[in-house]
Design a protein around this motif. Sequence first.
Motif, mmCIF file in Angstrom:
data_model
loop_
_atom_site.group_PDB
_atom_site.id
_atom_site.type_symbol
_atom_site.label_atom_id
_atom_site.label_comp_id
_atom_site.label_asym_id
_atom_site.label_seq_id
_atom_site.Cartn_x
_atom_site.Cartn_y
_atom_site.Cartn_z
ATOM 1 N N TRP A 186 -5.525 -2.913 7.083
ATOM 2 C CA TRP A 186 -5.778 -3.547 5.968
ATOM 3 C C TRP A 186 -7.245 -4.286 6.359
ATOM 4 N N TYR A 218 -11.314 4.724 10.133
ATOM 5 C CA TYR A 218 -10.495 5.180 9.139
ATOM 6 C C TYR A 218 -10.758 6.141 8.242
ATOM 7 N N ASP A 219 -10.182 7.245 7.950
ATOM 8 C CA ASP A 219 -10.300 8.319 7.068
ATOM 9 C C ASP A 219 -10.216 8.204 5.721
ATOM 10 N N TYR A 220 -9.262 7.310 5.389
ATOM 11 C CA TYR A 220 -8.478 7.326 3.981
ATOM 12 C C TYR A 220 -8.485 5.839 3.604
ATOM 13 N N TRP A 221 -8.687 5.677 2.264
ATOM 14 C CA TRP A 221 -9.093 4.344 1.951
ATOM 15 C C TRP A 221 -8.312 4.231 0.525
ATOM 16 N N ARG A 266 -5.605 5.972 9.333
ATOM 17 C CA ARG A 266 -6.289 6.588 10.297
ATOM 18 C C ARG A 266 -5.031 7.692 10.867
ATOM 19 N N TYR A 290 -8.446 -4.078 1.062
ATOM 20 C CA TYR A 290 -8.070 -2.613 0.896
ATOM 21 C C TYR A 290 -7.284 -2.072 1.978
ATOM 22 N N CYS A 291 -6.379 -1.183 1.825
ATOM 23 C CA CYS A 291 -5.587 -0.487 2.767
ATOM 24 C C CYS A 291 -6.345 0.834 3.320
ATOM 25 N N ALA A 292 -6.130 1.258 4.587
ATOM 26 C CA ALA A 292 -6.957 2.272 5.065
ATOM 27 C C ALA A 292 -5.723 3.066 6.130
ATOM 28 N N CYS A 345 0.701 -1.231 0.074
ATOM 29 C CA CYS A 345 -0.060 0.010 -0.077
ATOM 30 C C CYS A 345 0.808 1.294 -0.089
ATOM 31 N N THR A 379 -14.135 -0.256 10.483
ATOM 32 C CA THR A 379 -14.003 0.592 9.252
ATOM 33 C C THR A 379 -14.088 1.991 9.380
ATOM 34 N N ARG A 428 -17.380 -5.494 4.797
ATOM 35 C CA ARG A 428 -16.042 -5.396 4.924
ATOM 36 C C ARG A 428 -15.545 -5.804 6.174
#
Length: 124
Positions: free
Chosen positions: A36, A111-114, A99, A95-97, A22, A108, A45
């Motif tokens: 992840w 976390y702010d970004y995906w 925070r 998906y990576c995410a 990622c 889920t 998810r």
Amino acid sequence: QVQLVEFGGGLVQAGGPLRLSCAASGRTFSLYVMGWFRQAPGKEREFVAAMSAGGGRTAYGDPVKGRFTISRDNAKNTAYLQMNSLKAEDTAVYYCAGRPDNVVVVHTSGYDYWGQGTQVTVSS
């Protein structure tokens, strides 16, 4: 703000390994918890793994404990997910995410970004 891009998905035989990467943009990657998650067709998810900003704390979902390992290289702005002993039930979009603090969470909504996701298919 951080942009995340996953790499490394593909088709693998059951029992085999696969490593996901990622890549993150921005200069604050080292301040983010990275996680992840995965989502199989028709399912919610699911949490897979997470690591604190400095790498000192990790968490894993029960289905992957002992088989998957999360790591990160802050100098390269990259997080990794090493997956070993893969099973057919690991088939999903991964998906990576990110925070933007140092509290490791497993849901889920934390976390702010995906990233856009990468498909992992395990053939049995």
